[in-house]
Scaffold this motif. Structure first.
Motif, PDB file in Angstrom:
ATOM      1  N   GLN A   1      38.968  99.066  30.685  1.00 51.55           N
ATOM      2  CA  GLN A   1      39.519  98.537  29.479  1.00 51.55           C
ATOM      3  C   GLN A   1      38.777  97.271  29.079  1.00 51.55           C
ATOM      4  O   GLN A   1      37.966  96.761  29.848  1.00 51.55           O
ATOM      5  CB  GLN A   1      41.018  98.253  29.617  1.00 51.55           C
ATOM      6  N   VAL A   2      39.099  96.773  27.883  1.00 48.34           N
ATOM      7  CA  VAL A   2      38.450  95.579  27.377  1.00 48.34           C
ATOM      8  C   VAL A   2      39.418  94.825  26.469  1.00 48.34           C
ATOM      9  O   VAL A   2      40.213  95.428  25.739  1.00 48.34           O
ATOM     10  CB  VAL A   2      37.149  95.939  26.622  1.00 48.34           C
ATOM     11  N   GLN A   3      39.358  93.512  26.555  1.00 54.92           N
ATOM     12  CA  GLN A   3      40.104  92.657  25.650  1.00 54.92           C
ATOM     13  C   GLN A   3      39.130  92.032  24.663  1.00 54.92           C
ATOM     14  O   GLN A   3      38.013  91.664  25.036  1.00 54.92           O
ATOM     15  CB  GLN A   3      40.861  91.568  26.401  1.00 54.92           C
ATOM     16  N   LEU A   4      39.561  91.901  23.413  1.00 52.11           N
ATOM     17  CA  LEU A   4      38.720  91.394  22.345  1.00 52.11           C
ATOM     18  C   LEU A   4      39.428  90.239  21.656  1.00 52.11           C
ATOM     19  O   LEU A   4      40.610  90.343  21.329  1.00 52.11           O
ATOM     20  CB  LEU A   4      38.431  92.490  21.316  1.00 52.11           C
ATOM     21  N   VAL A   5      38.704  89.166  21.423  1.00 54.48           N
ATOM     22  CA  VAL A   5      39.263  87.990  20.769  1.00 54.48           C
ATOM     23  C   VAL A   5      38.351  87.584  19.627  1.00 54.48           C
ATOM     24  O   VAL A   5      37.208  87.174  19.856  1.00 54.48           O
ATOM     25  CB  VAL A   5      39.449  86.818  21.746  1.00 54.48           C
ATOM     26  N   GLU A   6      38.864  87.677  18.395  1.00 55.44           N
ATOM     27  CA  GLU A   6      38.107  87.256  17.225  1.00 55.44           C
ATOM     28  C   GLU A   6      38.335  85.779  16.945  1.00 55.44           C
ATOM     29  O   GLU A   6      39.394  85.232  17.250  1.00 55.44           O
ATOM     30  CB  GLU A   6      38.514  88.056  15.980  1.00 55.44           C
ATOM     31  N   ILE A  29      27.174  95.829  26.416  1.00 55.85           N
ATOM     32  CA  ILE A  29      26.287  96.978  26.557  1.00 55.85           C
ATOM     33  C   ILE A  29      26.905  98.059  27.430  1.00 55.85           C
ATOM     34  O   ILE A  29      26.333  99.144  27.565  1.00 55.85           O
ATOM     35  CB  ILE A  29      24.891  96.588  27.082  1.00 55.85           C
ATOM     36  N   SER A  30      28.068  97.782  28.025  1.00 61.70           N
ATOM     37  CA  SER A  30      28.842  98.815  28.695  1.00 61.70           C
ATOM     38  C   SER A  30      29.812  99.506  27.738  1.00 61.70           C
ATOM     39  O   SER A  30      30.542 100.410  28.151  1.00 61.70           O
ATOM     40  CB  SER A  30      29.611  98.230  29.883  1.00 61.70           C
ATOM     41  N   ILE A  31      29.814  99.076  26.489  1.00 57.97           N
ATOM     42  CA  ILE A  31      30.690  99.612  25.460  1.00 57.97           C
ATOM     43  C   ILE A  31      29.851 100.458  24.505  1.00 57.97           C
ATOM     44  O   ILE A  31      28.812 100.000  24.029  1.00 57.97           O
ATOM     45  CB  ILE A  31      31.395  98.466  24.708  1.00 57.97           C
ATOM     46  N   ALA A  32      30.295 101.659  24.234  1.00 58.09           N
ATOM     47  CA  ALA A  32      29.495 102.576  23.432  1.00 58.09           C
ATOM     48  C   ALA A  32      29.165 102.001  22.060  1.00 58.09           C
ATOM     49  O   ALA A  32      28.037 102.126  21.578  1.00 58.09           O
ATOM     50  CB  ALA A  32      30.207 103.918  23.290  1.00 58.09           C
ATOM     51  N   ILE A 100      33.896 104.088  26.542  1.00 61.55           N
ATOM     52  CA  ILE A 100      33.932 105.334  27.307  1.00 61.55           C
ATOM     53  C   ILE A 100      33.887 104.987  28.788  1.00 61.55           C
ATOM     54  O   ILE A 100      32.844 104.614  29.322  1.00 61.55           O
ATOM     55  CB  ILE A 100      32.768 106.270  26.929  1.00 61.55           C
ATOM     56  N   ASP A 101      35.031 105.062  29.444  1.00 59.09           N
ATOM     57  CA  ASP A 101      35.159 104.938  30.895  1.00 59.09           C
ATOM     58  C   ASP A 101      35.708 106.252  31.414  1.00 59.09           C
ATOM     59  O   ASP A 101      36.884 106.356  31.753  1.00 59.09           O
ATOM     60  CB  ASP A 101      36.077 103.781  31.269  1.00 59.09           C
ATOM     61  N   ARG A 102      34.865 107.263  31.451  1.00 54.74           N
ATOM     62  CA  ARG A 102      35.224 108.632  31.784  1.00 54.74           C
ATOM     63  C   ARG A 102      35.996 109.302  30.654  1.00 54.74           C
ATOM     64  O   ARG A 102      35.796 110.488  30.386  1.00 54.74           O
ATOM     65  CB  ARG A 102      36.000 108.709  33.099  1.00 54.74           C
ATOM     66  N   ILE A 103      36.864 108.529  29.998  1.00 54.87           N
ATOM     67  CA  ILE A 103      37.494 108.979  28.771  1.00 54.87           C
ATOM     68  C   ILE A 103      37.184 107.975  27.671  1.00 54.87           C
ATOM     69  O   ILE A 103      36.909 106.804  27.947  1.00 54.87           O
ATOM     70  CB  ILE A 103      39.017 109.172  28.914  1.00 54.87           C
ATOM     71  N   ARG A 104      37.259 108.402  26.418  1.00 53.17           N
ATOM     72  CA  ARG A 104      36.965 107.556  25.282  1.00 53.17           C
ATOM     73  C   ARG A 104      38.244 106.937  24.723  1.00 53.17           C
ATOM     74  O   ARG A 104      39.212 107.644  24.444  1.00 53.17           O
ATOM     75  CB  ARG A 104      36.267 108.362  24.201  1.00 53.17           C
ATOM     76  N   ARG A 105      38.233 105.624  24.565  1.00 52.32           N
ATOM     77  CA  ARG A 105      39.366 104.914  24.012  1.00 52.32           C
ATOM     78  C   ARG A 105      38.894 103.811  23.079  1.00 52.32           C
ATOM     79  O   ARG A 105      37.818 103.238  23.267  1.00 52.32           O
ATOM     80  CB  ARG A 105      40.247 104.315  25.118  1.00 52.32           C
TER      81      ARG A 105
END
Length: 118
Positions: A1-6, A29-32, A100-105
């Motif tokens: 998972q990933v957290q994003l802060v604008e 770069i680990s994020i599609a 994409i960590d095995r599944i796309r979210r």
């Protein structure tokens, strides 16, 4: 998972410039793909820009030639440089990650308000 802060939203006069930042909790770069969307009151959500992990960028028609997406891999951060801003650019801007960590979210930041005064 990933957290994003604008960050970086605010009030700017028409014709001015503003740069938004989106800090991710993991290597971008680990994020599609990373992207920027915006939502104005009474309008549908609109894609502004996107960048794949290998650096390919696509822009929405309404911002093409005025906005530039970039990244700093060392800071896990993507940016949206907005030039020649117009009142029609007023919206909440959201950062998005296609992971994409095995599944796309899909993941979303909390949004940052950009207001352009005439």
């Amino acid at each position: 998972q990933v957290q994003l802060v604008e960050s970086g939203g605010g009030l700017v006069q028409a014709g001015g410039s503003l740069t938004l930042s989106c800090a991710a909790s993991r290597s971008i770069i680990s994020i599609a793909a990373m992207g920027w969307f915006r939502q104005a009151p009474g309008k549908e959500r609109e894609s502004v820009a996107s960048m794949t992990s290998d650096g390919i960028i696509d822009y929405g028609d309404s911002v093409k030639g005025r906005f530039t997406m970039s990244r700093d891999i060392s800071k896990n951060t993507v940016y949206l440089q907005m030039n020649s801003l117009e009142p029609e650019d007023t919206a909440v801007y959201f950062c998005n990650a296609d992971l994409i960590d095995r599944i796309r979210r899909l993941y979303w930041g909390q949004g940052t308000q950009v207001t352009v005064s005439s």
